[in-house]
Design a protein around this motif. Structure first.
Motif, PDB file in Angstrom:
ATOM      1  N   GLY A 273      39.597  42.114   3.818  1.00 21.56           N
ATOM      2  CA  GLY A 273      40.695  41.421   4.492  1.00 21.56           C
ATOM      3  C   GLY A 273      41.799  42.343   4.996  1.00 21.56           C
ATOM      4  N   ARG A 274      41.441  43.589   5.317  1.00 21.73           N
ATOM      5  CA  ARG A 274      42.478  44.535   5.772  1.00 21.73           C
ATOM      6  C   ARG A 274      42.890  44.272   7.211  1.00 21.73           C
ATOM      7  NH1 ARG A 274      40.400  50.454   3.780  1.00 21.73           N
ATOM      8  NH2 ARG A 274      39.864  49.842   1.654  1.00 21.73           N
ATOM      9  N   ASN A 275      44.060  44.785   7.554  1.00 24.06           N
ATOM     10  CA  ASN A 275      44.474  44.790   8.962  1.00 24.06           C
ATOM     11  C   ASN A 275      43.687  45.896   9.668  1.00 24.06           C
ATOM     12  OD1 ASN A 275      46.315  42.858   8.404  1.00 24.06           O
ATOM     13  ND2 ASN A 275      48.118  44.150   8.702  1.00 24.06           N
ATOM     14  N   LEU A 276      43.561  45.779  10.977  1.00 21.27           N
ATOM     15  CA  LEU A 276      42.782  46.769  11.718  1.00 21.27           C
ATOM     16  C   LEU A 276      43.346  48.189  11.548  1.00 21.27           C
ATOM     17  CD1 LEU A 276      40.379  47.191  13.536  1.00 21.27           C
ATOM     18  CD2 LEU A 276      41.723  46.455  15.496  1.00 21.27           C
ATOM     19  N   ASP A 277      44.686  48.308  11.500  1.00 20.12           N
ATOM     20  CA  ASP A 277      45.269  49.647  11.356  1.00 20.12           C
ATOM     21  C   ASP A 277      45.101  50.224   9.947  1.00 20.12           C
ATOM     22  OD1 ASP A 277      47.090  47.922  10.187  1.00 20.12           O
ATOM     23  OD2 ASP A 277      48.807  49.179  10.698  1.00 20.12           O
ATOM     24  N   GLN A 278      44.566  49.398   9.019  1.00 21.02           N
ATOM     25  CA  GLN A 278      44.312  49.925   7.675  1.00 21.02           C
ATOM     26  C   GLN A 278      42.847  50.343   7.505  1.00 21.02           C
ATOM     27  OE1 GLN A 278      45.553  46.352   5.788  1.00 21.02           O
ATOM     28  NE2 GLN A 278      47.630  47.091   5.388  1.00 21.02           N
ATOM     29  N   THR A 279      42.085  50.272   8.583  1.00 22.88           N
ATOM     30  CA  THR A 279      40.705  50.752   8.543  1.00 22.88           C
ATOM     31  C   THR A 279      40.712  52.173   9.091  1.00 22.88           C
ATOM     32  OG1 THR A 279      40.162  50.087  10.806  1.00 22.88           O
ATOM     33  CG2 THR A 279      39.873  48.418   9.100  1.00 22.88           C
ATOM     34  N   SER A 280      39.636  52.879   8.806  1.00 29.36           N
ATOM     35  CA  SER A 280      39.595  54.275   9.217  1.00 29.36           C
ATOM     36  C   SER A 280      39.611  54.416  10.760  1.00 29.36           C
ATOM     37  CB  SER A 280      38.346  54.849   8.574  1.00 29.36           C
ATOM     38  OG  SER A 280      38.013  56.043   9.033  1.00 29.36           O
ATOM     39  N   ALA A 281      38.871  53.552  11.455  1.00 33.26           N
ATOM     40  CA  ALA A 281      38.858  53.608  12.927  1.00 33.26           C
ATOM     41  C   ALA A 281      40.225  53.212  13.485  1.00 33.26           C
ATOM     42  CB  ALA A 281      37.776  52.685  13.482  1.00 33.26           C
ATOM     43  N   GLY A 282      40.829  52.189  12.892  1.00 32.68           N
ATOM     44  CA  GLY A 282      42.141  51.715  13.334  1.00 32.68           C
ATOM     45  C   GLY A 282      43.213  52.772  13.120  1.00 32.68           C
ATOM     46  N   GLN A 283      43.130  53.469  11.983  1.00 32.55           N
ATOM     47  CA  GLN A 283      44.105  54.528  11.696  1.00 32.55           C
ATOM     48  C   GLN A 283      44.032  55.629  12.737  1.00 32.55           C
ATOM     49  OE1 GLN A 283      43.400  55.905   7.685  1.00 32.55           O
ATOM     50  NE2 GLN A 283      44.475  54.105   6.883  1.00 32.55           N
ATOM     51  N   TYR A 284      42.790  55.952  13.126  1.00 36.61           N
ATOM     52  CA  TYR A 284      42.582  57.007  14.126  1.00 36.61           C
ATOM     53  C   TYR A 284      43.272  56.635  15.445  1.00 36.61           C
ATOM     54  CZ  TYR A 284      39.969  60.191  17.199  1.00 36.61           C
ATOM     55  OH  TYR A 284      39.608  61.144  18.129  1.00 36.61           O
ATOM     56  N   VAL A 285      43.067  55.399  15.877  1.00 36.90           N
ATOM     57  CA  VAL A 285      43.681  54.939  17.132  1.00 36.90           C
ATOM     58  C   VAL A 285      45.203  54.866  16.971  1.00 36.90           C
ATOM     59  CG1 VAL A 285      43.855  52.971  18.716  1.00 36.90           C
ATOM     60  CG2 VAL A 285      41.616  53.713  17.919  1.00 36.90           C
ATOM     61  N   ASP A 286      45.648  54.382  15.808  1.00 40.21           N
ATOM     62  CA  ASP A 286      47.086  54.251  15.555  1.00 40.21           C
ATOM     63  C   ASP A 286      47.762  55.630  15.562  1.00 40.21           C
ATOM     64  OD1 ASP A 286      49.253  52.524  15.065  1.00 40.21           O
ATOM     65  OD2 ASP A 286      49.315  53.173  12.984  1.00 40.21           O
ATOM     66  N   ASP A 287      47.108  56.627  14.974  1.00 43.36           N
ATOM     67  CA  ASP A 287      47.680  57.991  14.964  1.00 43.36           C
ATOM     68  C   ASP A 287      47.875  58.488  16.396  1.00 43.36           C
ATOM     69  OD1 ASP A 287      47.694  57.998  12.264  1.00 43.36           O
ATOM     70  OD2 ASP A 287      45.954  59.323  12.010  1.00 43.36           O
ATOM     71  N   GLY A 288      46.866  58.226  17.247  1.00 44.58           N
ATOM     72  CA  GLY A 288      46.955  58.645  18.651  1.00 44.58           C
ATOM     73  C   GLY A 288      48.130  57.970  19.347  1.00 44.58           C
ATOM     74  N   LEU A 289      48.331  56.684  19.052  1.00 44.79           N
ATOM     75  CA  LEU A 289      49.423  55.937  19.680  1.00 44.79           C
ATOM     76  C   LEU A 289      50.779  56.413  19.174  1.00 44.79           C
ATOM     77  CD1 LEU A 289      47.868  52.345  19.595  1.00 44.79           C
ATOM     78  CD2 LEU A 289      48.224  53.781  21.602  1.00 44.79           C
ATOM     79  N   GLU A 290      50.827  56.733  17.878  1.00 41.29           N
ATOM     80  CA  GLU A 290      52.096  57.204  17.311  1.00 41.29           C
ATOM     81  C   GLU A 290      52.488  58.535  17.976  1.00 41.29           C
ATOM     82  OE1 GLU A 290      52.157  57.853  13.098  1.00 41.29           O
ATOM     83  OE2 GLU A 290      54.330  58.145  13.139  1.00 41.29           O
TER      84      GLU A 290
END
Ligand SMILES: Nc1nc2c(ncn2[C@@H]2O[C@H](COP(=O)(O)OP(=O)(O)OP(=O)(O)O)[C@@H](O)[C@H]2O)c(=O)[nH]1
Ligand SMILES: [Mg+2]
Length: 330
Positions: free
Chosen positions: A193-210
């Protein structure tokens, strides 16, 4: 179900059309090609749902939007109980080098799968007819020893596609003979039940956006500084700086929105949608197999695929319990 991935222009839609035996998904530089689409196909005697996905290409859509779309489909497939047999990762052997988009697509894709699922991945090189055999083999060796080394070590299979239907069907059969697989992204989103940004793929995309946001913020600060240092009478320059500043602020806001899009519990959202749809779908039974009906909430069935779908159902007794068995092959 089998999912086809790869960079923009890798030949995902071409592969699906080749398996289907007709043009069911748009090929080439078509805007419609940016969306995920599902095509029902038959390989030998097995009925399979083949899913076309967009490559991560910021010129067309944001990474966060594409990842969300792929995450929704994979969560829905897992939540509905459709079997995932594997993933076909397509790469043109004619490509001289790995572009940034290709590296990103591969990185995100590895994180979507997780190590354990890599044994259900076919790394497929295509367009062999357009490259000298020796040069192609040299590139293939480079892929094997560098970019794909880790995945091959974890059990992925390297293979070639020559653009023909029997070759495409053989690749499909290779995956269909494997055990069903669950991807890391599916476990994280649906089971945990994680949020997308708490998954490994989501974190990768989030890091790029940050990283992008920090760049925009720096640019805005620099422009503000320039504006302060300008002489009062330099009005034309001031106006230009103001416009540049507004542009950077708009980019910053857009990126913030893209990050927000990742903070969604995609797995739970999908389960709520499925629950809501289930009762509606049963009304149409036995005419539409439930899982296809449910999947169509999340993935587009292209116009051309409709005939394919009807043909696909041919010879199928319209009995829901038997249909359920048939769809176990997805
Ligand atoms: N002859 C031949 N043409 C191919 C092959 N693969 C792709 N093409 C052509 O290359 C172009 C791009 O292929 P697509 O299948 O649209 O690429 P895609 O991966 O779906 O690209 P996006 O949807 O933009 O992500 C199309 O014009 C295809 O017809 C192949 O194996 N052989
Ligand atoms: Mg396509």
């Amino acid at each position: 179900m089998i999912v086809v991935v790869g960079v923009t222009g890798a030949g995902k839609s071409y592969f699906i059309n080749t398996v289907a035996g007709k043009k069911v998904v748009p090929e080439g530089n078509d805007l419609a090609s940016c969306k995920c689409a599902a095509v029902p196909v038959t390989v030998g005697r097995t009925k399979v749902l083949l899913v076309d996905t967009p490559g991560f290409d910021e010129a067309k859509r944001s990474d966060s939007e594409i990842l969300s779309e792929i995450a929704e489909i994979l969560s829905a497939q897992y939540a509905v109980g459709v079997e995932l047999k594997g993933i076909i990762y397509l790469h043109r052997i004619t490509d001289i080098r790995f572009t940034r988009g290709a590296v990103k697509t591969l990185d995100i894709f590895k994180k979507i799968c997780g190590d354990l699922a890599l044994k259900n991945v076919l790394l497929v090189t295509s367009r062999w007819g357009e490259v000298d055999e020796d040069l192609g083999s040299k590139r293939e060796r480079e892929l094997r020893e560098n970019f794909w080394a880790y995945m091959l070590h974890k059990g992925s299979t390297l293979t070639r596609f020559h653009g023909d239907k029997p070759g495409a069907a053989a690749l499909m059969s290779q995956l269909l003979s494997k055990d069903t697989v669950v991807l890391d992204l599916q476990r994280d989103l649906v089971d945990e039940g994680r949020n997308l940004d708490q998954t490994s793929a989501g974190q990768y995309v989030d890091d790029g956006l940050e990283k992008k946001m920090r760049e925009y913020e720096r640019a805005i600060a620099d422009l503000d500084q320039m504006k302060r240092e300008l002489m009062e009478e330099d009005r034309a320059m001031k106006r230009r700086i103001q416009q540049d500043c507004a542009d950077e602020k708009a980019r910053l806001q857009k990126t913030e929105g893209e990050r927000e899009n990742l903070r969604r519990p995609v797995g739970s959202e999908v389960q709520v949608k499925i629950k809501g749809k289930r009762s509606g779908i049963y009304k149409y039974l036995p005419f539409i197999p439930a899982v296809v009906g449910l999947m169509s909430t999340f993935v587009r069935f292209p116009g051309g695929a409709y005939d394919q779908f009807i043909a696909w159902l041919e010879g199928t007794p319209f009995d829901p319990s038997m249909l359920a068995d048939i769809f176990l092959a997805f």
